[in-house]
Design a protein around this motif. Structure first.
Motif, PDB file in Angstrom:
ATOM      1  N   GLY A 227       0.819  -1.209   0.000  1.00  0.00           N
ATOM      2  CA  GLY A 227       0.000   0.000   0.000  1.00  0.00           C
ATOM      3  C   GLY A 227       0.853   1.259   0.000  1.00  0.00           C
ATOM      4  N   VAL A 228       1.891   1.281   0.802  1.00  0.00           N
ATOM      5  CA  VAL A 228       2.773   2.454   0.868  1.00  0.00           C
ATOM      6  C   VAL A 228       3.501   2.624  -0.465  1.00  0.00           C
ATOM      7  CG1 VAL A 228       4.770   3.497   1.995  1.00  0.00           C
ATOM      8  CG2 VAL A 228       3.096   2.271   3.358  1.00  0.00           C
ATOM      9  N   MET A 231       1.221   4.082  -2.949  1.00  0.00           N
ATOM     10  CA  MET A 231       0.994   5.502  -2.686  1.00  0.00           C
ATOM     11  C   MET A 231       2.207   6.325  -3.125  1.00  0.00           C
ATOM     12  SD  MET A 231      -0.458   7.409   0.720  1.00  0.00           S
ATOM     13  CE  MET A 231       0.888   7.081   1.835  1.00  0.00           C
ATOM     14  N   SER A 234       2.208   6.535  -6.947  1.00  0.00           N
ATOM     15  CA  SER A 234       1.110   7.344  -7.456  1.00  0.00           C
ATOM     16  C   SER A 234       1.357   8.826  -7.180  1.00  0.00           C
ATOM     17  CB  SER A 234      -0.194   6.844  -6.829  1.00  0.00           C
ATOM     18  OG  SER A 234      -1.042   7.892  -6.524  1.00  0.00           O
ATOM     19  N   GLN A 235       1.828   9.138  -5.974  1.00  0.00           N
ATOM     20  CA  GLN A 235       2.045  10.547  -5.651  1.00  0.00           C
ATOM     21  C   GLN A 235       3.265  11.130  -6.370  1.00  0.00           C
ATOM     22  OE1 GLN A 235       1.686  10.710  -1.341  1.00  0.00           O
ATOM     23  NE2 GLN A 235      -0.511  11.080  -1.567  1.00  0.00           N
TER      24      GLN A 235
ATOM     25  N   PRO B 119      -1.673   9.594   6.495  1.00  0.00           N
ATOM     26  CA  PRO B 119      -1.961  10.210   5.202  1.00  0.00           C
ATOM     27  C   PRO B 119      -2.497   9.168   4.232  1.00  0.00           C
ATOM     28  CG  PRO B 119       0.380   9.786   5.408  1.00  0.00           C
ATOM     29  CD  PRO B 119      -0.235   9.424   6.726  1.00  0.00           C
ATOM     30  N   THR B 120      -3.479   9.522   3.437  1.00  0.00           N
ATOM     31  CA  THR B 120      -3.976   8.597   2.411  1.00  0.00           C
ATOM     32  C   THR B 120      -3.917   9.299   1.053  1.00  0.00           C
ATOM     33  OG1 THR B 120      -6.277   9.330   2.480  1.00  0.00           O
ATOM     34  CG2 THR B 120      -5.614   7.648   4.078  1.00  0.00           C
ATOM     35  N   LEU B 121      -4.282   8.570   0.014  1.00  0.00           N
ATOM     36  CA  LEU B 121      -4.247   9.138  -1.336  1.00  0.00           C
ATOM     37  C   LEU B 121      -5.188  10.332  -1.463  1.00  0.00           C
ATOM     38  CD1 LEU B 121      -4.035   5.916  -3.499  1.00  0.00           C
ATOM     39  CD2 LEU B 121      -2.388   7.793  -3.471  1.00  0.00           C
ATOM     40  N   TYR B 204      -4.007   2.924   3.027  1.00  0.00           N
ATOM     41  CA  TYR B 204      -3.626   4.237   2.494  1.00  0.00           C
ATOM     42  C   TYR B 204      -4.508   4.698   1.331  1.00  0.00           C
ATOM     43  CZ  TYR B 204       0.321   3.901   5.593  1.00  0.00           C
ATOM     44  OH  TYR B 204       1.089   3.792   6.730  1.00  0.00           O
TER      45      TYR B 204
END
Lengths: 322, 322
Positions: A227-228, A231, A234-235, B119-121, B204
């Motif tokens: 998941g990290v 993220m 994606s970010q 923090p999440t997306l 996340y």
């Protein structure tokens, strides 16, 4: 048949692998499907099966009704010594249950475990259990330590693998009762190179070779990592896309970013092994695309070539009787 | 006094915060130290204490011998209504133990919890417990769900926070006994907007507002996230450094990469709250630098301004008696 992408991922990967490894025989177990087209290769064959195990099928239903499924039949092939190893992207719980049912476990071993090499800053470490056992006794964690160290010795040639117990602190009193008792067992086992507790933020440091935990915690840790990573990717993409300057820069940086992604993404090490079964089974991540499934096939090839399962069983027999 | 950087992180952050928030009174609790130099600001004072709690000090020793420590005295200030909230980067276990001892817990509540916005997306979610409770009963997880939802309502004005239970699968039979029983409790509680199980790779995503788990799993999940984030940053730096081209590109990309780092790094949300105590306490990450400690101070300011602790206690009293 399994995984999120089904045949679209497993079949091209198997063809590619068979082409790249002409001395390895690849057998596909599948339900007949119009979309299935296999090229004629001397080392690639297909066995049609009556059914397949659904991704969300319950273990009890699968065990009762799906002995003729592609999953069960591939495991029977291993049991009959007609295959050295079985690879599947399907239902993990069913694969483990069928594996246990068809192949059996090492005599004396309480519970088989799911184990995976995870990428670290300096190489990889083995982590187990990753979801096969949600409730464990201290002695089971002790067995996991032996299995993991055996794997590190046999696959990586590491003569004295360093093993640690995953905990929420490194001070000796931290953790719950099971962790405390497992800690005592590991500390007193002179055949192990035990380095004590490790915290979640250090598992990717590479300081130890084997990380032991129960299947609940291990599964959460692994999936949180994914998941990290998702993220982060994606970010990072978003920051490059957020301006004209960023988009231009992104073009130039693409090869670098791709390299980074491959190197850092915890999903790249695709392939978990079921340790403790009397036969070799590799579980690919359900979300694996064709390239990732190929990694699992390569891992399986390495694992089987080194006769890991057989040697590990001999090693464990010594430990268990001693 | 606490944290990896001690006064070098907490003092500059407190000065900066006091300067930026002239209407907020900041009181520092510290042992007299030659390196301590505090500018003369009308809203910043310092209280000298006899001792401090060491980062690795055991709870029982701290409770017995350290009532005059900076940590305990700051909590007494909250207890005496001379401060609205206490912020510390020190020994988490000792801070929780002193918090419980000095402030007490909500009547009827079995266990306080450590909770943090992650923090999440698409924003942030609250996760609890993060290490206060390594063994929990199903009813405790149920309480955590109520506490987390209360926080989301009070701090974020979210009228119907979505809550999920962390598990190793989303199918109804997954997980251990405690998870199964907690699932039943949450499902039957019509005051909650319960969405079922969530897996580690989705925490996340931002799909839910509150994620409930026991303190062992939560602590590992949080720390593993930090480990992955650190690995991502370190390997990205390495890929840019690995060639002349990369180094040149890195210069241009620096502002973008810095922005990404701030946005994605799970450590940026510094500040966990102890929910369920009769007084407000914010725990900063031990590794927080001055900027990160400032985040914790800002979070504390927001938390206290909204009278979160008092309102949450009233809300919980209703839930507990109903």
């Amino acid at each position: 048949m399994g995984g999120d992408h089904g045949l679209r991922s497993t079949v091209p990967a198997s063809i590619k692998f068979a082409e790249n490894n002409p001395k390895v025989n690849v057998k596909l177990f599948a339900v007949k499907d119009a979309s299935l087209s296999i090229p004629s290769l001397s080392n690639l064959e297909i066995r049609y099966c009556e059914s397949s195990v659904a991704m969300d099928e319950s273990i009890s239903v699968a065990l009762r009704r799906k002995m003729s499924s592609s999953m069960a039949q591939a495991l029977v092939e291993v049991e009959n010594r007609q295959a050295d190893i079985c690879v599947s992207a399907g239902n993990t719980a069913a694969l483990l249950a069928f594996g246990y049912h068809i192949l059996g476990a090492y005599s004396g071993l309480k519970r088989p475990a799911i184990c995976k090499p995870i990428p670290t800053l300096i190489g990889h470490s083995y982590m187990l259990d990753l979801g096969a056992n949600v409730n464990v006794e201290p002695s089971v964690l002790h067995d996991f330590a032996k299995l993991g160290c055996g794997l590190s010795r046999l696959v990586d040639g590491n003569s004295s693998p360093k093993v640690a117990l995953l905990n929420i602190g490194t001070e000796s009193k931290k953790g719950n009762e099971v962790i405390q008792q497992a800690h005592a067992l590991l500390k007193n086992d002179k055949t192990l190179n035990y380095s004590g507790f490790i915290e979640g933020d250090s598992i990717y440091s590479g300081h130890v070779d084997v990380i032991v935990c129960d299947g609940f915690v291990g599964n959460v840790a692994l999936k949180v990592s994914e998941g990290v990573a998702r993220m982060a990717l994606s970010q990072l993409k978003e920051s490059f896309k957020s301006s004209l300057y960023g988009r231009a820069l992104g073009q130039f940086a693409r090869p670098l970013l791709r390299k980074w992604r491959t190197q850092f993404d915890p999903a790249r090490y695709n392939g978990a092994c079921f340790l403790g079964l009397n036969g070799s089974v590799i579980k690919s991540h359900g979300s694996a695309d064709s390239l990732a499934f190929q990694y699992a096939l390569e891992m399986a090839h390495d694992f089987a070539s080194k006769k890991t399962t057989e040697l590990l069983r001999d090693e464990m027999a010594e430990f268990i009787t001693s």
